[in-house]
Design an enzyme around this catalytic site. Structure first.
Site, PDB file in Angstrom:
ATOM      1  N   CYS A  58      73.300  98.146  -2.992  1.00  0.00           N
ATOM      2  CA  CYS A  58      74.668  98.506  -3.408  1.00  0.00           C
ATOM      3  C   CYS A  58      74.648  99.165  -4.781  1.00  0.00           C
ATOM      4  O   CYS A  58      74.008  98.667  -5.709  1.00  0.00           O
ATOM      5  CB  CYS A  58      75.518  97.233  -3.443  1.00  0.00           C
ATOM      6  SG  CYS A  58      77.104  97.481  -4.241  1.00  0.00           S
TER       7      CYS A  58
ATOM      8  N   CYS B  24      76.432  96.559  -7.430  1.00  0.00           N
ATOM      9  CA  CYS B  24      75.969  95.197  -7.719  1.00  0.00           C
ATOM     10  C   CYS B  24      75.230  95.156  -9.069  1.00  0.00           C
ATOM     11  O   CYS B  24      74.669  96.154  -9.509  1.00  0.00           O
ATOM     12  CB  CYS B  24      75.045  94.708  -6.603  1.00  0.00           C
ATOM     13  SG  CYS B  24      75.918  93.886  -5.249  1.00  0.00           S
TER      14      CYS B  24
ATOM     15  N   HIS C 287      79.410  90.803  -4.411  1.00  0.00           N
ATOM     16  CA  HIS C 287      79.517  91.890  -3.449  1.00  0.00           C
ATOM     17  C   HIS C 287      80.453  91.525  -2.286  1.00  0.00           C
ATOM     18  O   HIS C 287      80.990  92.390  -1.613  1.00  0.00           O
ATOM     19  CB  HIS C 287      78.108  92.187  -2.913  1.00  0.00           C
ATOM     20  CG  HIS C 287      78.029  93.357  -2.004  1.00  0.00           C
ATOM     21  ND1 HIS C 287      77.954  94.660  -2.458  1.00  0.00           N
ATOM     22  CD2 HIS C 287      78.007  93.431  -0.648  1.00  0.00           C
ATOM     23  CE1 HIS C 287      77.884  95.486  -1.426  1.00  0.00           C
ATOM     24  NE2 HIS C 287      77.919  94.764  -0.317  1.00  0.00           N
TER      25      HIS C 287
ATOM     26  N   ASN D 181      91.337 101.371  -3.491  1.00  0.00           N
ATOM     27  CA  ASN D 181      91.255 101.856  -2.122  1.00  0.00           C
ATOM     28  C   ASN D 181      90.385 100.869  -1.398  1.00  0.00           C
ATOM     29  O   ASN D 181      89.226 100.717  -1.775  1.00  0.00           O
ATOM     30  CB  ASN D 181      90.480 103.179  -2.169  1.00  0.00           C
ATOM     31  CG  ASN D 181      91.226 104.298  -1.560  1.00  0.00           C
ATOM     32  OD1 ASN D 181      92.357 104.147  -1.126  1.00  0.00           O
ATOM     33  ND2 ASN D 181      90.585 105.435  -1.539  1.00  0.00           N
TER      34      ASN D 181
ATOM     35  N   SER E  44      84.296 104.029   0.005  1.00  0.00           N
ATOM     36  CA  SER E  44      82.904 104.364   0.282  1.00  0.00           C
ATOM     37  C   SER E  44      81.960 103.181   0.074  1.00  0.00           C
ATOM     38  O   SER E  44      80.821 103.230   0.495  1.00  0.00           O
ATOM     39  CB  SER E  44      82.477 105.522  -0.620  1.00  0.00           C
ATOM     40  OG  SER E  44      82.616 105.145  -1.981  1.00  0.00           O
TER      41      SER E  44
ATOM     42  N   HIS F  69      81.625  96.868  -1.986  1.00  0.00           N
ATOM     43  CA  HIS F  69      81.672  96.014  -3.189  1.00  0.00           C
ATOM     44  C   HIS F  69      83.063  96.147  -3.818  1.00  0.00           C
ATOM     45  O   HIS F  69      83.458  97.236  -4.217  1.00  0.00           O
ATOM     46  CB  HIS F  69      80.593  96.445  -4.190  1.00  0.00           C
ATOM     47  CG  HIS F  69      80.378  95.448  -5.283  1.00  0.00           C
ATOM     48  ND1 HIS F  69      79.182  94.825  -5.512  1.00  0.00           N
ATOM     49  CD2 HIS F  69      81.239  94.949  -6.210  1.00  0.00           C
ATOM     50  CE1 HIS F  69      79.303  93.994  -6.527  1.00  0.00           C
ATOM     51  NE2 HIS F  69      80.544  94.044  -6.971  1.00  0.00           N
TER      52      HIS F  69
ATOM     53  N   HIS G  38      86.100  96.875  -5.767  1.00  0.00           N
ATOM     54  CA  HIS G  38      86.247  97.659  -7.004  1.00  0.00           C
ATOM     55  C   HIS G  38      87.545  98.445  -6.959  1.00  0.00           C
ATOM     56  O   HIS G  38      88.152  98.618  -5.911  1.00  0.00           O
ATOM     57  CB  HIS G  38      85.080  98.629  -7.161  1.00  0.00           C
ATOM     58  CG  HIS G  38      85.066  99.709  -6.115  1.00  0.00           C
ATOM     59  ND1 HIS G  38      84.576  99.503  -4.839  1.00  0.00           N
ATOM     60  CD2 HIS G  38      85.514 100.993  -6.139  1.00  0.00           C
ATOM     61  CE1 HIS G  38      84.701 100.616  -4.138  1.00  0.00           C
ATOM     62  NE2 HIS G  38      85.283 101.540  -4.892  1.00  0.00           N
TER      63      HIS G  38
ATOM     64  N   GLN H 171      89.662 101.926  -9.113  1.00  0.00           N
ATOM     65  CA  GLN H 171      89.390 103.141  -9.888  1.00  0.00           C
ATOM     66  C   GLN H 171      90.536 103.396 -10.860  1.00  0.00           C
ATOM     67  O   GLN H 171      91.666 102.955 -10.641  1.00  0.00           O
ATOM     68  CB  GLN H 171      89.268 104.341  -8.961  1.00  0.00           C
ATOM     69  CG  GLN H 171      88.108 104.254  -7.992  1.00  0.00           C
ATOM     70  CD  GLN H 171      87.822 105.610  -7.373  1.00  0.00           C
ATOM     71  OE1 GLN H 171      87.758 106.628  -8.057  1.00  0.00           O
ATOM     72  NE2 GLN H 171      87.671 105.630  -6.066  1.00  0.00           N
TER      73      GLN H 171
END
Ligand code: H2U
Ligand code: ZN
Length: 348
Positions: free
Chosen positions: A49, A52, A116, A156, A164, A167, A169, A171
């Site tokens: 990943c 990670c 993760h 997203n 994509s 993990h 996250h 933005q």
């Protein structure tokens, strides 16, 4: 509760746009099917990943052994800070209809935690508080820069939303120009305040709480509703009881309140179809251009695509693309189903 059974349209006062509601089409029995969740549970750490701890990213940088949130500049940023004034793409063209201009900005990635495998509703409350604290800090840090006039924080989630990397996250895209969605909301909030002398979202939340039908969850500081004008089947609007304009204005108590309610709402989402619910969510906060935006009321929109099960989604096609958004399930029924989904996570 007033039941709406006839086709009608509803007005979104934040954007000035309408949505067509066709409840008679949803009158057929609820086909909400819960499929067994066969999705493989990801490992707590994945050596392949990009996000990670300790791993190399696609851009070549290596992540630190982080223990809380991790913030880094997006290795494939959509906006660049470059102050260089290259020739605009339409320079020398024969028509004023070809209009373009340079636009600067910064893009960052915020990993929620080293884990993760844990999405926001699965993280312990203090970890979700840390995420909100990081978003607030980033808003302050980015918004302070002279060339940044608007900070968009968003997540997203899910492959179906084009995410994509599994993990967990979010933005942050921060830029020089105010994007179209917040620009519509800015105009609407200012106009409402000029006309009514009060705040659009303060008034709206009070009205929703009085009616109750569309309220999904609430706490001392925040309220979450399926908005009266929702487009997506299980869309959520979440806003604070106190009139404040930006994540950077949250008190520590409000950060805890926001973390608690967001985590709870996302648990309702996951429980609805016993799946890790995909969505795009993000905050709309006041521009950071130094102007007076006291009419602005910080809020979060969540736009999930799922309609009837973990695999049956709503498509924004046909009439929606060419004319206007349309929905069958009323926001009132959607809120009822979300409430009924319960706030104890189905995987807990
Ligand atoms: P999604 O949230 O759509 O999955 O995008 C992940 C972001 O992470 C994406 O904008 C960035 C991509 O550019 N990224 C990096 O900056 N470095 C990497 O090594 C992988 C992904
Ligand atoms: Zn990972």
């Amino acid at each position: 509760m007033k039941l709406y059974t006839q086709p009608h349209r509803r007005f979104n006062p934040l954007t000035g746009e309408w949505v067509l509601v066709s409840p008679h089409r949803a009158a057929r029995p609820w086909q909400g099917q819960v499929e067994p969740d066969f999705a493989a549970v990801p490992p707590a750490y994945d050596p392949d990943c990009y996000l990670c701890p300790g791993n190399a990213r696609a851009g070549g940088a290596r992540n630190p052994d982080y223990t809380s949130t991790l913030v880094f500049d997006n290795d494939f940023a959509a906006l660049l800070p470059s102050a260089e004034e290259g020739p605009p793409p339409a320079e020398g063209s024969a028509s004023p209809l070809f209009r373009a201009e340079a636009t600067a900005g910064l893009c960052r990635v915020v990993c929620f935690s080293p884990r993760h495998d844990l999405t926001l509703p699965e993280l312990p409350l203090p970890a979700v508080e840390a995420v909100i604290h990081t978003w607030a800090e980033q808003t302050l840090d980015l918004g302070r820069r002279p060339f940044i006039n608007y900070v968009q924080v968003f997540e997203n989630k899910g492959a179906v939303m084009g995410c994509s990397n599994p993990h967990p996250h979010s933005q942050i895209w921060a830029g020089e120009h105010l994007p179209d969605e917040p620009a519509k909301e800015l105009a609407a909030q200012h106009a409402y305040r000029r006309a009514q002398g009060s705040c659009l979202l303060c008034d709206y939340l009070a009205a929703e709480e009085q009616e109750g039908a569309r309220v999904v969850a609430a706490n001392e500081h925040f309220v979450a509703v399926v908005p009266f004008w929702a487009i997506w089947p299980f869309e959520i609007l979440l806003a604070g009881r106190r009139h404040l304009a930006s994540l950077a204005d949250l008190t520590p108590e409000e950060i805890s309140g926001l973390a608690e309610l967001l985590r709870r709402v996302l648990t309702h989402y996951d429980n609805l179809f016993s799946t890790s619910f995909p969505y795009s969510l993000g905050f709309h906060q006041a521009p950071t251009d130094g102007e007076d935006h006291s009419a602005w009321h910080l809020h979060l929109h969540a736009y999930p695509p799922l309609l009837r099960s973990a695999t049956i989604r709503k498509f924004m096609v046909g009439y929606e693309l060419l004319a206007m958004p349309q929905r069958d399930l009323t926001p009132e029924l959607a809120a009822e189903r979300l409430r009924a989904a319960g706030d104890r996570h189905y995987r807990a």
